[in-house]
Design a protein around this motif. Structure first.
Motif, PDB file in Angstrom:
ATOM      1  N   MET A 176       0.857  -1.174   0.000  1.00  0.00           N
ATOM      2  CA  MET A 176       0.000   0.000   0.000  1.00  0.00           C
ATOM      3  C   MET A 176       0.899   1.233   0.000  1.00  0.00           C
ATOM      4  N   ILE A 177       0.825   2.001  -1.041  1.00  0.00           N
ATOM      5  CA  ILE A 177       1.613   3.225  -1.155  1.00  0.00           C
ATOM      6  C   ILE A 177       0.897   4.336  -0.380  1.00  0.00           C
ATOM      7  N   GLN A 178       1.662   5.072   0.408  1.00  0.00           N
ATOM      8  CA  GLN A 178       1.116   6.206   1.159  1.00  0.00           C
ATOM      9  C   GLN A 178       1.995   7.416   0.855  1.00  0.00           C
ATOM     10  N   ARG A 179       1.349   8.521   0.506  1.00  0.00           N
ATOM     11  CA  ARG A 179       2.125   9.700   0.122  1.00  0.00           C
ATOM     12  C   ARG A 179       1.420  10.963   0.581  1.00  0.00           C
ATOM     13  N   PHE A 180       2.230  11.892   1.097  1.00  0.00           N
ATOM     14  CA  PHE A 180       1.701  13.201   1.456  1.00  0.00           C
ATOM     15  C   PHE A 180       1.585  14.061   0.205  1.00  0.00           C
ATOM     16  N   ILE A 181       0.488  14.792   0.125  1.00  0.00           N
ATOM     17  CA  ILE A 181       0.265  15.744  -0.952  1.00  0.00           C
ATOM     18  C   ILE A 181       0.049  17.087  -0.281  1.00  0.00           C
ATOM     19  N   GLU A 182       1.007  17.981  -0.459  1.00  0.00           N
ATOM     20  CA  GLU A 182       0.967  19.267   0.236  1.00  0.00           C
ATOM     21  C   GLU A 182       0.116  20.269  -0.529  1.00  0.00           C
ATOM     22  N   LEU A 183      -0.857  20.831   0.179  1.00  0.00           N
ATOM     23  CA  LEU A 183      -1.725  21.834  -0.424  1.00  0.00           C
ATOM     24  C   LEU A 183      -1.171  23.241  -0.247  1.00  0.00           C
ATOM     25  N   GLY A 184      -0.473  23.474   0.821  1.00  0.00           N
ATOM     26  CA  GLY A 184       0.061  24.800   1.126  1.00  0.00           C
ATOM     27  C   GLY A 184       0.346  24.886   2.605  1.00  0.00           C
ATOM     28  N   GLU A 185       0.436  26.107   3.109  1.00  0.00           N
ATOM     29  CA  GLU A 185       0.831  26.295   4.500  1.00  0.00           C
ATOM     30  C   GLU A 185      -0.337  26.523   5.446  1.00  0.00           C
ATOM     31  N   GLY A 186      -1.543  26.369   4.967  1.00  0.00           N
ATOM     32  CA  GLY A 186      -2.650  26.369   5.901  1.00  0.00           C
ATOM     33  C   GLY A 186      -3.482  27.619   5.991  1.00  0.00           C
ATOM     34  N   TYR A 187      -3.300  28.581   5.139  1.00  0.00           N
ATOM     35  CA  TYR A 187      -4.133  29.775   5.210  1.00  0.00           C
ATOM     36  C   TYR A 187      -5.403  29.520   4.404  1.00  0.00           C
ATOM     37  N   GLY A 188      -5.476  29.888   3.157  1.00  0.00           N
ATOM     38  CA  GLY A 188      -6.631  29.567   2.332  1.00  0.00           C
ATOM     39  C   GLY A 188      -6.682  28.091   2.003  1.00  0.00           C
ATOM     40  N   ASP A 189      -5.508  27.468   2.013  1.00  0.00           N
ATOM     41  CA  ASP A 189      -5.418  26.049   1.667  1.00  0.00           C
ATOM     42  C   ASP A 189      -6.159  25.166   2.664  1.00  0.00           C
ATOM     43  N   LEU A 190      -6.262  25.600   3.896  1.00  0.00           N
ATOM     44  CA  LEU A 190      -6.950  24.799   4.906  1.00  0.00           C
ATOM     45  C   LEU A 190      -8.421  24.628   4.548  1.00  0.00           C
ATOM     46  N   PHE A 191      -9.018  25.642   3.958  1.00  0.00           N
ATOM     47  CA  PHE A 191     -10.415  25.532   3.546  1.00  0.00           C
ATOM     48  C   PHE A 191     -10.562  24.557   2.374  1.00  0.00           C
ATOM     49  N   GLU A 192      -9.556  24.472   1.519  1.00  0.00           N
ATOM     50  CA  GLU A 192      -9.556  23.474   0.445  1.00  0.00           C
ATOM     51  C   GLU A 192      -9.446  22.072   1.035  1.00  0.00           C
ATOM     52  N   LEU A 193      -8.629  21.915   2.065  1.00  0.00           N
ATOM     53  CA  LEU A 193      -8.503  20.625   2.744  1.00  0.00           C
ATOM     54  C   LEU A 193      -9.838  20.202   3.359  1.00  0.00           C
ATOM     55  N   ILE A 194     -10.525  21.135   3.976  1.00  0.00           N
ATOM     56  CA  ILE A 194     -11.840  20.858   4.565  1.00  0.00           C
ATOM     57  C   ILE A 194     -12.817  20.423   3.476  1.00  0.00           C
ATOM     58  N   GLU A 195     -12.799  21.115   2.352  1.00  0.00           N
ATOM     59  CA  GLU A 195     -13.710  20.774   1.255  1.00  0.00           C
ATOM     60  C   GLU A 195     -13.391  19.398   0.674  1.00  0.00           C
ATOM     61  N   LEU A 196     -12.104  19.073   0.567  1.00  0.00           N
ATOM     62  CA  LEU A 196     -11.720  17.728   0.116  1.00  0.00           C
ATOM     63  C   LEU A 196     -12.285  16.666   1.050  1.00  0.00           C
ATOM     64  N   ALA A 197     -12.195  16.901   2.347  1.00  0.00           N
ATOM     65  CA  ALA A 197     -12.714  15.938   3.323  1.00  0.00           C
ATOM     66  C   ALA A 197     -14.227  15.805   3.203  1.00  0.00           C
ATOM     67  N   LYS A 198     -14.918  16.916   3.035  1.00  0.00           N
ATOM     68  CA  LYS A 198     -16.381  16.870   2.942  1.00  0.00           C
ATOM     69  C   LYS A 198     -16.857  16.163   1.680  1.00  0.00           C
ATOM     70  N   THR A 199     -16.226  16.467   0.559  1.00  0.00           N
ATOM     71  CA  THR A 199     -16.693  15.874  -0.694  1.00  0.00           C
ATOM     72  C   THR A 199     -16.267  14.411  -0.851  1.00  0.00           C
ATOM     73  N   ASN A 200     -15.265  13.981  -0.090  1.00  0.00           N
ATOM     74  CA  ASN A 200     -14.801  12.594  -0.138  1.00  0.00           C
ATOM     75  C   ASN A 200     -14.994  11.894   1.195  1.00  0.00           C
ATOM     76  N   HIS A 201     -16.027  12.290   1.931  1.00  0.00           N
ATOM     77  CA  HIS A 201     -16.230  11.772   3.285  1.00  0.00           C
ATOM     78  C   HIS A 201     -16.362  10.252   3.313  1.00  0.00           C
ATOM     79  N   HIS A 202     -16.863   9.663   2.236  1.00  0.00           N
ATOM     80  CA  HIS A 202     -17.005   8.206   2.183  1.00  0.00           C
ATOM     81  C   HIS A 202     -15.657   7.492   2.123  1.00  0.00           C
ATOM     82  N   ARG A 203     -14.601   8.202   1.769  1.00  0.00           N
ATOM     83  CA  ARG A 203     -13.248   7.632   1.703  1.00  0.00           C
ATOM     84  C   ARG A 203     -12.367   8.049   2.871  1.00  0.00           C
ATOM     85  N   LEU A 204     -12.851   8.932   3.730  1.00  0.00           N
ATOM     86  CA  LEU A 204     -12.040   9.481   4.816  1.00  0.00           C
ATOM     87  C   LEU A 204     -11.577   8.381   5.771  1.00  0.00           C
TER      88      LEU A 204
END
Length: 128
Positions: free
Chosen positions: A1-29
């Motif tokens: 099983m390959i596991q890899r970090f994918i960096e979105l940014g340093e957490g300012y506006g990018d944190l809201f993108e991370l939240i949206e990724l979690a919400k739209t893919n909640h079935h895979r979380l």
């Protein structure tokens, strides 16, 4: 099983993108993480979510906003938004104290160390 970090940014506006990724893919979380790293007299936080593999592909993506949020009291609005989103998704973020990425030779080494810590604590499946 390959596991890899994918960096979105340093957490300012990018944190809201991370939240949206979690919400739209909640079935895979799989898990949510808050990494706390000491840096120059303060604590810098990273926020991450890991997803289960999509279909039969043996790949676990771990999206991260690395060390962009400084720990404060009361907590910042961005951190509060992340915690509230995870609560809505019925996920309790795992909080871990780790070394700051500047203590490694590169971010690649930093991410390898984080993956090892997550595997050792059974927060990611072992390699297959």
């Amino acid at each position: 099983m390959i596991q890899r970090f994918i960096e979105l940014g340093e957490g300012y506006g990018d944190l809201f993108e991370l939240i949206e990724l979690a919400k739209t893919n909640h079935h895979r979380l799989h898990h949510a993480y808050v990494f706390q790293a000491p840096y120059q007299g303060s604590i810098r936080k990273s926020f991450a979510v890991a997803f289960k593999p999509a279909g039969s592909v043996p790949f676990i993506p771990i999206y991260i906003c690395r060390e962009g949020i400084e720990e404060k009291a009361p907590i910042s609005g961005r951190e509060q938004a992340f915690l509230e989103a995870m609560e809505e998704l019925h996920i309790t973020p795992v909080q871990l104290k780790v070394k700051h990425s500047s203590e490694y030779g590169s971010t690649v080494h930093h991410y390898q160390a984080l993956i090892a810590i997550l595997r050792l604590n059974h927060l990611l499946p072992p390699l297959s």
